[in-house]
Design an enzyme around this catalytic site. Sequence first.
Site, PDB file in Angstrom:
ATOM      1  N   ARG A 179       0.840  -0.918   0.263  1.00 25.60           N
ATOM      2  CA  ARG A 179       0.102  -0.171  -0.127  1.00 25.60           C
ATOM      3  C   ARG A 179       0.621   1.076  -0.272  1.00 25.60           C
ATOM      4  NH1 ARG A 179      -2.421  -3.933  -1.365  1.00 25.60           N
ATOM      5  NH2 ARG A 179      -4.231  -4.305  -0.301  1.00 25.60           N
ATOM      6  N   SER A 228     -11.033   0.629   2.307  1.00 23.09           N
ATOM      7  CA  SER A 228     -10.025   1.041   3.529  1.00 23.09           C
ATOM      8  C   SER A 228      -9.457   1.798   3.859  1.00 23.09           C
ATOM      9  CB  SER A 228      -9.505  -0.646   2.950  1.00 23.09           C
ATOM     10  OG  SER A 228      -9.877  -1.734   2.518  1.00 23.09           O
ATOM     11  N   GLU A 298      -4.718   4.585   5.863  1.00 21.36           N
ATOM     12  CA  GLU A 298      -3.974   4.212   4.260  1.00 21.36           C
ATOM     13  C   GLU A 298      -5.201   5.491   3.463  1.00 21.36           C
ATOM     14  OE1 GLU A 298      -5.960   0.616   1.113  1.00 21.36           O
ATOM     15  OE2 GLU A 298      -5.433   0.349   3.211  1.00 21.36           O
TER      16      GLU A 298
END
Length: 314
Positions: A179, A228, A298
């Site tokens: 990520r 998310s 995130e």
Amino acid sequence: MMTAPVTATLIERLPPLKGRVSPGAPLAGVTWFQVGGPAEVMVRPRDLEDLVTLLRGRPEGVPLLTLGVGSNLLVRDGGLGGIVLRLGRGFAGIAVEEGARLRVGAAALDLNVSLVARDAGITGLEFLRGIPGTIGGAFRTNAGAYGAELADVLVEATVVDGAGEIRTLGPEAFHFSYRHSDFPADWIVTEAVLQGRPGDIAAIAARMDEIAAAREAAQPVRSRTGGSTFKNPQGHKAWELIDAAGCRGLRRGGAVVSPLHCNFLINEGAASAADIEGLGEDVRRRVFETSGVTLEWEIMRLGRHGSLPAEVKS
């Protein structure tokens, strides 16, 4: 809030462009959270030549942010200063090439890329069906889902650097990790070549249907959310830590931790960006108190703070 004289001055300093230039463009309707202040100036270049003109003639010191469909972004209530860049239809092409490859514009939706791959009998790109964003947006976070990520399929990308120079780069230039990617903030991806494998169309379609059904069952995909919220810490799943900390259904103002999947924050309709970010910080604090694990955001959070509590501004 940006003042009219500042915006007017910035527009006057921009080079002549063929695309749209919009002062004070609202962003709340652009992001999936449906919150946030306006952009000082939004620019929608018509084509690659127009983008190069903008970057070569951009006033020195003026910040520039490239915005996709806003699916993984929280724009704060004070809005974004400088230039917000949106790539439109001129950057959304998808072409099938020899060797089970796709040449994809940065503004192409991940969903559409997966559909073209399916129809061409190209497997390995089904995971894009589960990512709500654009190919260009996938670069900043090495977006992934269902066991695969951008780094697994990227052959090369075309970028325009901050000086307006066009470069073709391999995957190693982006330093992908979980990520995360690490390349200059003023590089703008305009096109990518993705590698798949020859596959059976029916099997590809079945896998994509599985991904769609799994998302629908486990995630609040029809809510005002940003995807998310926190990265999975090493050795943990973020949602499990959040649940164990008693945060499922936790509220702040018009924002709530999703009862369906507690790594998702939801705007129930009247939330401010401050509500959402503040709720996220409440979750991070509770998770740390119960597990000793510090969750890392995130979702990208950008812009000027409005009424955000002081403890969140650090």
